[in-house]
Design an enzyme around this catalytic site. Structure first.
Site, PDB file in Angstrom:
ATOM      1  N   PHE A   1      65.273  22.102  73.325  1.00  0.00           N
ATOM      2  CA  PHE A   1      64.235  20.973  73.023  1.00  0.00           C
ATOM      3  C   PHE A   1      62.896  21.903  73.246  1.00  0.00           C
ATOM      4  O   PHE A   1      62.656  22.183  74.128  1.00  0.00           O
ATOM      5  CB  PHE A   1      64.191  19.781  73.701  1.00  0.00           C
TER       6      PHE A   1
ATOM      7  N   LEU B   1      60.987  14.729  79.063  1.00  0.00           N
ATOM      8  CA  LEU B   1      62.428  14.580  79.665  1.00  0.00           C
ATOM      9  C   LEU B   1      63.398  14.677  78.437  1.00  0.00           C
ATOM     10  O   LEU B   1      63.507  13.672  77.621  1.00  0.00           O
ATOM     11  CB  LEU B   1      62.716  13.188  80.402  1.00  0.00           C
ATOM     12  N   ASP B   2      64.186  15.767  78.609  1.00  0.00           N
ATOM     13  CA  ASP B   2      64.951  16.220  77.266  1.00  0.00           C
ATOM     14  C   ASP B   2      66.528  16.211  77.653  1.00  0.00           C
ATOM     15  O   ASP B   2      66.795  16.829  78.518  1.00  0.00           O
ATOM     16  CB  ASP B   2      64.458  17.547  76.761  1.00  0.00           C
ATOM     17  N   SER B   3      67.165  14.962  76.847  1.00  0.00           N
ATOM     18  CA  SER B   3      68.600  15.041  77.265  1.00  0.00           C
ATOM     19  C   SER B   3      69.585  16.162  76.839  1.00  0.00           C
ATOM     20  O   SER B   3      70.653  16.208  77.048  1.00  0.00           O
ATOM     21  CB  SER B   3      69.146  13.691  76.723  1.00  0.00           C
TER      22      SER B   3
ATOM     23  N   ALA C   1      68.271  19.507  76.686  1.00  0.00           N
ATOM     24  CA  ALA C   1      67.956  20.831  77.016  1.00  0.00           C
ATOM     25  C   ALA C   1      68.812  21.397  78.378  1.00  0.00           C
ATOM     26  O   ALA C   1      69.220  20.696  79.057  1.00  0.00           O
ATOM     27  CB  ALA C   1      66.440  20.990  77.649  1.00  0.00           C
TER      28      ALA C   1
END
EC number: 3.4.23.-
Length: 1409
Positions: free
Chosen positions: A273, A291-293, A295
């Protein structure tokens, strides 16, 4: 209307003002409001009773079950509301202050609607009004506008242009709601793009598992014929969004494989991301993380966030979703962040091209954290505890704002931070500094913006009355040193850490440059002025011409005048009591003290740091612009030194500082220790090392300005450090009162770090050293003018409690280390210490005593012995007036003498005692008789001290062990009177009033003069060689026998009666030889073996002394100087009583000689519940109470209330009691030289006057009242005082005052009889001042009042004395009631005022008289 329709929630303790408003409206609707607002009529009719029942029923109906105790059956509706008002209607200043703080901190967040914000705002305003605050309409509007974010700036500006007459809160709210709609429309039209590229992770298993719980089937968001049509950002068609677009999904699937290959070429942990465009900067800043789910790694775009990092070589190539574009990660490291809790991210990649920061969900899960997504956002937790909760959403993407713990992160140019760095400078001055180019590094202030935040330390330290109109200064000064202003401030309590009481300033009027010195005595002003003149004249090559001063004696001494004449300096003295004529120095002192007070308050330091704060305040004032200067664009520093000062080195006073340890360390030893920033030195920061109790100067430091010191954490307790593990003990010598300068390394001449002003022309502290603070400097290598190694922490998780906690932890660790093995090299030294403790009356060491014995530093142990006091030996059962003997370092037994260095002195004392017995024929040696009790004997040793506390004679006393005597065989009567200490003060009052002479005689071996009536046998004493079967048959009394004191008293009394002396009927130890004239009479007071003689006829005095020396072996001490531990200073018209030597011994005994002084013995609010707790801390509370009681009874009435309250809990021995007792010692530390003054009063109206008062129900445990009274002779001399808890609970304040009056009347009668017994008559009734009109009425009126009918008969004794014209009661306002100090702890200002009126003054005050 039923309850449901009314929508009134039953009161449960919340929002009482709203609930009460609704209840009153309901009662008004029912037409029964009159029963809660009006007074009950004399005749209650049926309609009133019905209304009362209705109102009470209604109120009870809307009370929750837990609050029904407010509505008992026997009270009215009005009383129910009054009871609730008393608890929940908070109208105190503290409540208003708390609500105002909440109002000032209220801000409109991006997630909250404006209507919800209005609701919260209106609730706060309502609570403020209910708390008694007055808020105008314009104030409400101003507060509301302050709470709005910057997107409302346009409408706020428009509102500001409107006339105040047309502005209302409702109008402003209406305009703001219109603006909110406009902002939302603009937001929808220009939707922000958060994600520009998506890179798929090669770890498909992780990705599939992560999204397993997500709904794969697209939800149908819009139903029916909605007027609102969504539009796809990919194909442009209406009815669906981009993620559901089939065209977009097909393109995404076709490029999936190619993107995965690009990721694998970049890294095996590909970034999934990437933020390329973030426009909503109000939500996400440099420390914001998306907050990247998807990455697989954390990523940042600001390398200053790293706390530790390494280069990535070669740079890591990372592909983004847009085909053909790449970014590169050049570093990998650790980032420490804080939201509600601290979180540490490892293996964080740095990519300069990234437009934002990413936080990988995968990495968080690998670290053991769980992530939960919901409608409001996301929550990150670990082991069931929440670590982070996101504070914002950006286009439905969770965004978390953090604070970074970065050593390299640059400080934000925060207005409040620079306000504190400049020593709480005014906002106007700080903005003026920003506008004008006054500093070499002016760019640091370019981004300053005015803050509306209220600074509480500034209010505490600076708030003052509104100014008066000032006269314009028409003096035109053309050069420096032409006019110098000077003044002294003090005495200031508590004293500084190096025992200074005053500070003196010298202000040059032309440059407005100030130089400050800390001094101990006012007489030091001359030497400071010499130093100032010498340094300043050498600096400018000019002469001081005029010195503007007040009429203080310190400026008018002969040496000062001679110096000014020699230097050609002219005095300009102000008119007495007109400080406005020396306004420059007066204003400067005010500015310095306000700034210093504010800095100490803001830093939460103990007040004993005021000296360092004063010097720091002066340092900063010289770097702040002044309107007094001709060129207001310059600072006093620039005017004085002809160059601009620097800003880089300014730091917040009291900040936590980490000091680098330069000495050679172990591999795993700490490389720094903590200290407190307290000032500036030419080559570094001046710091206080609280663990080792000394000042240091260092430059290799890290300053944490966000972490201020807690005053409770700074305890000046001795720390016994281990030999090799406590490295800072090696760094700094043991002299805790010297300033040690650490060695500086070589530095380059050009350095971007902080400049320390080493050049003598750059620092006024260098130009004008404080002679009272000698600086021990080691040799320095060459140092640059502009270099330093200081690093700064923007935030820190550490708490300043380390000052105490680390000290305690270090002591515990040392103790545990010592207990692990027996091969400790310090064991022999510890055993020696234990033996020494036993010698002075202290038992074997135990833990948790809280007391430390301080040896000389060169003799201190490296480990801290855990000691405790023998409670049996130090109980209150001992006679308090013998408390002053507990400090003598004397042998405990005859055998112990053989091992002492002063053996010969004690042997001489023993021989003297035995010779005295031989001359006195005290015993006859005979064979031991059969069937006779043999009394044991022992030696007791003591040292006699003079008035200065110095030993003058070694004394050995042979005593019998009276406990081995048998009643009615070896003794019968044992009582022997002793003079009251108030009788002694009574005699001294007569002496000073009638010009009498007072002498003292000491009876040698007084008890040996007594004649025994019984036949007593005693064991032979140690030191006499004789047959073991022999014993001593006593011919005369000996010390230790139960009847010895009585026998001596009878012999002495008989000797005086032979000379026609008569003893007083109320004090048998006062004798008078009446010659019909006070000046010819001889007054004698006997206190055991001390004889005090007073008369105006020296011939009679000498004849009487010769007579006594013929009858007894006596020592003539001539004029009295020292009596039972009291120092007496005789002057022509004054007598001073003090116990400074004894106070110093108490402080030394309880390890408090270096404590911080306080202004009152007890705080005005005491936690009685903690005092009454059953916790046992094994501290010497009883011993200390006994010592304090001795001081209080003799010369210190200011301790009476504190000792009385604390002695009530002497059996508890808990930590709260010990802390309060130590506070009394801290008060004694600041008042060591306090003296009780007796003086001649030729204009007295009353020979005896009294004051009586009570504190009604002051004891929170049993609600009993406290009696306090005092009596003076000749309107000034304080001779009697007392504080006593009353025996029964008083039903009213009048009853409590009446019971107190009874005790005062008894004391007054005792004084009356004492005067009469020595033939001094009272012409008028004794006047007693009382501040309760009800009490005076009951005492004067013989009729029975309803409120007095239950009072015990004995208390009406006071009324009888008033009726007999023996006592005269007179009303006095409470503010003039001197006995108030004897009833309860008082605030400092009131306490000091009453203490001075009692006749208690310190050295400087007594000298001024």
């Amino acid at each position: 209307m039923d309850k449901a329709k009314r929508n009134i929630k039953p009161f449960d303790g919340e929002k009482y003002a709203i609930w009460k408003f609704r209840i009153r409206a309901l009662l008004a609707e029912q037409d029964v409001l009159k029963v809660v607002d009006g007074l009950m009529p004399n005749e209650v009719d049926d309609s009133w009773k019905k209304a009362e029942r209705c109102a009470k029923s209604t109120i009870i109906e809307y009370l929750s079950d837990s609050f029904l105790n407010f509505a008992t059956s026997d009270i009215t509706a009005r009383q129910i509301l009054e009871n609730l008002d008393a608890v929940y209607e908070r109208k105190s200043l503290a409540s208003q202050l708390a609500l105002r703080k909440r109002l000032l901190s209220l801000k409109l967040s991006s997630e909250m609607s404006l209507l919800s914000h209005f609701h919260i705002f209106d609730e706060l305003i309502s609570e403020l009004l209910a708390a008694g605050a007055k808020i105008e309409e314009m104030d409400k509007i101003s507060h509301l506008l302050i709470t709005l974010p910057s997107c409302y700036d346009g409408i706020i500006t428009a509102i500001e242009t409107l006339s105040e007459e047309n502005l209302t809160l409702a109008f402003v709210k209406n305009r703001l709601l219109d603006q909110e709609i406009k902002i939302k429309n603009d937001h929808n039209d220009t939707s922000k793009k958060v994600m520009n590229a998506i890179v798929h992770n090669n770890n498909n298993t992780y990705k599939n598992n992560l999204f397993k719980n997500r709904v794969t089937k697209p939800k149908k968001i819009f139903k029916g014929n909605s007027k609102y049509k969504v539009k796809c950002h990919h194909c442009g068609r209406e009815g669906h969004i981009k993620k559901d677009c089939f065209h977009y999904k097909r393109i995404l699937n076709n490029k999936n494989k190619e993107n995965e290959k690009q990721v694998q070429t970049a890294t095996s942990h590909g970034i999934a991301f990437m933020v390329k465009e973030v426009n909503n900067t109000s939500v996400m800043d440099n420390c914001g993380f998306v907050l990247d789910s998807g990455a697989s790694d954390h990523l940042i775009n600001d390398e200053s966030l790293y706390t530790d990092s390494v280069e990535v070589v070669p740079p890591l190539k990372i592909a983004v979703a847009k085909q053909g574009e790449f970014i590169y990660a050049t570093k990998r490291g650790i980032v420490r962040l804080r939201n509600d809790h601290e979180i540490t991210l490892e293996d964080v990649l740095f990519c300069k091209e990234a437009a934002g920061n990413l936080m990988s969900v995968k990495r968080l899960q690998e670290a053991g954290m769980s992530i939960e997504f919901d409608k409001s956002g996301v929550t990150i937790s670990k082991n069931g505890l929440m670590v982070v909760k996101n504070s914002g959403m950006l286009n439905n993407v969770p965004v978390i704002n953090f604070q970074a713990y970065s050593i390299n992160a640059k400080h934000k140019n925060n207005f409040r931070l620079w306000h504190e760095r400049f020593g709480h400078i005014s906002d106007g001055k700080l903005l003026e500094i920003k506008r004008k180019n006054m500093f070499s590094d002016q760019s640091l202030l370019n981004n300053l913006e005015l803050s509306c935040e209220i600074c509480e330390p500034c209010l505490n330290g600076k708030q003052a009355r509104l100014p008066f109109k000032q006269l314009k200064d028409k003096t035109h000064i053309k050069r420096p040193l032409f006019v110098v202003h000077s003044d002294v401030c003090g005495p200031i309590t508590p004293v500084t850490l190096d025992d200074k009481n005053y500070f003196v300033i010298f202000v040059d009027q032309f440059t407005h440059y100030c130089v400050t010195y800390l001094i101990k005595y006012k007489s030091d002003v001359f030497s400071m002025f010499q130093d100032f003149v010498a340094k300043s004249e050498a600096h400018f090559n000019l002469k001081v011409v005029y010195l503007y001063i007040d009429n203080g004696r310190e400026y008018l001494s002969n040496e000062m005048r001679q110096f000014c004449v020699k230097k050609g300096i002219s005095y300009h003295l102000t008119v007495p009591h007109t400080p406005q004529l020396n306004g420059v120095s007066e204003r400067m002192i005010r500015t310095i003290t306000e700034k210093a007070r504010t800095m100490v308050s803001g830093a939460k330091l103990d007040k004993s740091f005021w000296g360092e704060a004063v010097l720091t305040a002066t340092y900063l004032i010289n770097r702040i612009p002044s309107r007094a200067l001709v060129d207001s664009s310059k600072t006093p520093y620039e005017m004085w030194h002809n160059k601009k000062p620097y800003l880089k080195h300014l730091r917040v006073f009291g900040a936590t500082v980490y000091v680098h340890i330069k000495n050679k360390q172990g591999k795993f030893d700490d490389k720094s220790f903590k200290s407190i920033f307290v000032g500036y030195e030419p080559n570094g920061f001046k710091l206080w090392d609280a663990v080792n109790e000394k000042f240091i100067v260092a430059r290799d430091v890290v300053v944490d300005e966000t972490n201020m010191v807690n005053s409770r954490a700074v305890k000046f307790e001795t720390v016994f450090l281990k030999d090799s593990k406590e490295s800072e003990n090696k760094n700094f010598p043991n002299d805790s009162r010297k300033i040690i300068q650490t060695e500086f390394p070589n530095e380059s001449k050009e350095c971007d770090n902080i400049q320390f002003l080493k050049d003598s022309k750059e620092s006024e502290n260098k130009n004008f050293p404080n002679d009272s603070r000698k600086i021990i400097q080691t040799e320095f290598p060459n140092e640059s003018k502009e270099c330093d190694n200081i690093q700064f922490l923007k935030d820190s998780k550490e708490s300043n409690k380390y000052f105490l906690n680390e000290s305690k932890k270090r002591k515990r660790d040392d103790h545990l280390n010592e207990s692990k093995g027996s091969g400790n090299p310090n064991e022999s030294r510890e055993s020696e210490t234990a033996e020494h403790l036993k010698e002075i009356g202290i038992d074997n060491p135990t833990k948790n005593d809280g007391i430390e014995i301080i040896n000389r530093r060169s003799e201190r142990l490296k480990t801290k012995p855990q000691i405790s006091y023998n409670e049996e030996d130090n109980s209150l059962n001992k006679v308090v007036l013998n408390a002053h003997t507990i400090f003598n370092d004397v042998p405990n037994s005859f055998d112990e003498i053989q091992y002492r260095d002063d053996k010969s002195s004690w042997e001489e004392a023993i021989n003297t005692e035995l010779n005295a017995h031989k001359i006195n024929n005290t015993w006859t040696i005979t064979k031991r008789p059969e069937n006779k009790n043999i009394v044991d004997s022992r030696w007791v040793f003591s040292v006699k001290y003079n008035e200065l506390g110095n030993p003058i004679r070694y004394k050995a006393r042979l005593v019998a062990r009276g406990f081995t005597q048998k009643y009615q065989i070896d003794y019968e009567e044992t009582f022997a009177p002793v003079a009251r200490i108030s009788s002694f003060r009574f005699i001294l009052s007569l002496v000073i009033q009638y010009n009498l002479k007072v002498h003292q005689m000491d009876v040698k071996t007084a008890f040996l003069n007594g004649t025994l009536k019984e036949e007593i046998y005693m064991r032979l004493p140690q030191g006499i060689s004789c047959n073991s079967d022999n014993v001593c048959k006593l011919n005369k009394a000996i010390y230790g026998l139960k009847q010895a004191a009585r026998c001596w008293f009878e012999v002495f009394e008989q000797a005086l009666k032979e000379c026609e002396f008569v003893n007083s009927s109320v004090d048998r130890c006062i004798y008078i030889l009446d010659k019909g004239n006070i000046n010819e009479n001889i007054y004698v007071l006997l206190y055991v073996d001390d004889v005090v003689i007073a008369t105006g006829d020296m011939t009679r005095m000498n004849n009487f002394k010769r007579y006594l020396m013929e009858k007894f072996r006596m020592t003539d001490l001539n004029e009295i100087k020292h009596f039972i531990g009291i120092r007496i200073e005789m002057q022509e018209d004054k007598i001073y009583l003090s116990q400074s030597a004894y106070v110093k011994k108490i402080l030394s005994k309880f390890n408090m000689e270096n404590c911080n002084a306080v202004s009152t013995p007890l705080p005005s609010k005491i936690n009685y519940e903690l005092l009454n707790s059953d916790e046992d801390c094994n501290t010497p509370c009883r011993s200390l109470i006994g010592c304090l009681m001795y001081i209080m009874l003799c010369t210190r009435p200011d301790l009476t209330t504190a000792v009385n309250i604390l002695s009530r809990y002497s059996s508890k021995n808990n930590s709260e009691l010990w802390q309060n007792l130590k506070r009394v010692l801290r008060y004694l530390k600041g008042t060591i030289d306090m003296k009780l003054i007796f003086k001649k009063n030729l204009a007295f109206e009353n020979k005896i006057i009294g004051y009586v008062d009570s504190d009604w129900a002051g004891s929170e445990i049993d609600r009993k009242s406290t009696t306090g009274y005092l009596f003076k002779m000749f309107d000034f001399n304080l001779i009697c005082w007392n504080t006593k808890r009353q025996n029964s609970v008083a039903a009213s304040s009048t009853e409590a005052e009446y019971m107190a009056l009874f005790e005062a009347v008894r004391e007054a009668l005792w004084l009356k009889f004492l005067l009469t017994s020595i033939n001094i008559k009272l012409e008028n009734p004794i006047k007693i001042y009382e501040d309760n009109q009800g009490c005076i009425s009951i005492a004067n009126n013989p009729s029975c009042h309803k409120r007095a009918k239950h009072i015990d008969i004995k208390y009406h004794f006071a009324r009888e004395q008033v009726q007999n014209n023996v006592i005269c009661l007179e009303y006095i306002p409470t503010e003039n009631q001197l006995a108030d100090i004897f009833t309860k702890p008082l605030p400092a200002a009131r306490f000091v005022e009453l203490r001075d009126k009692l006749g208690l003054l310190q050295d400087d005050q007594s000298n001024a008289e």
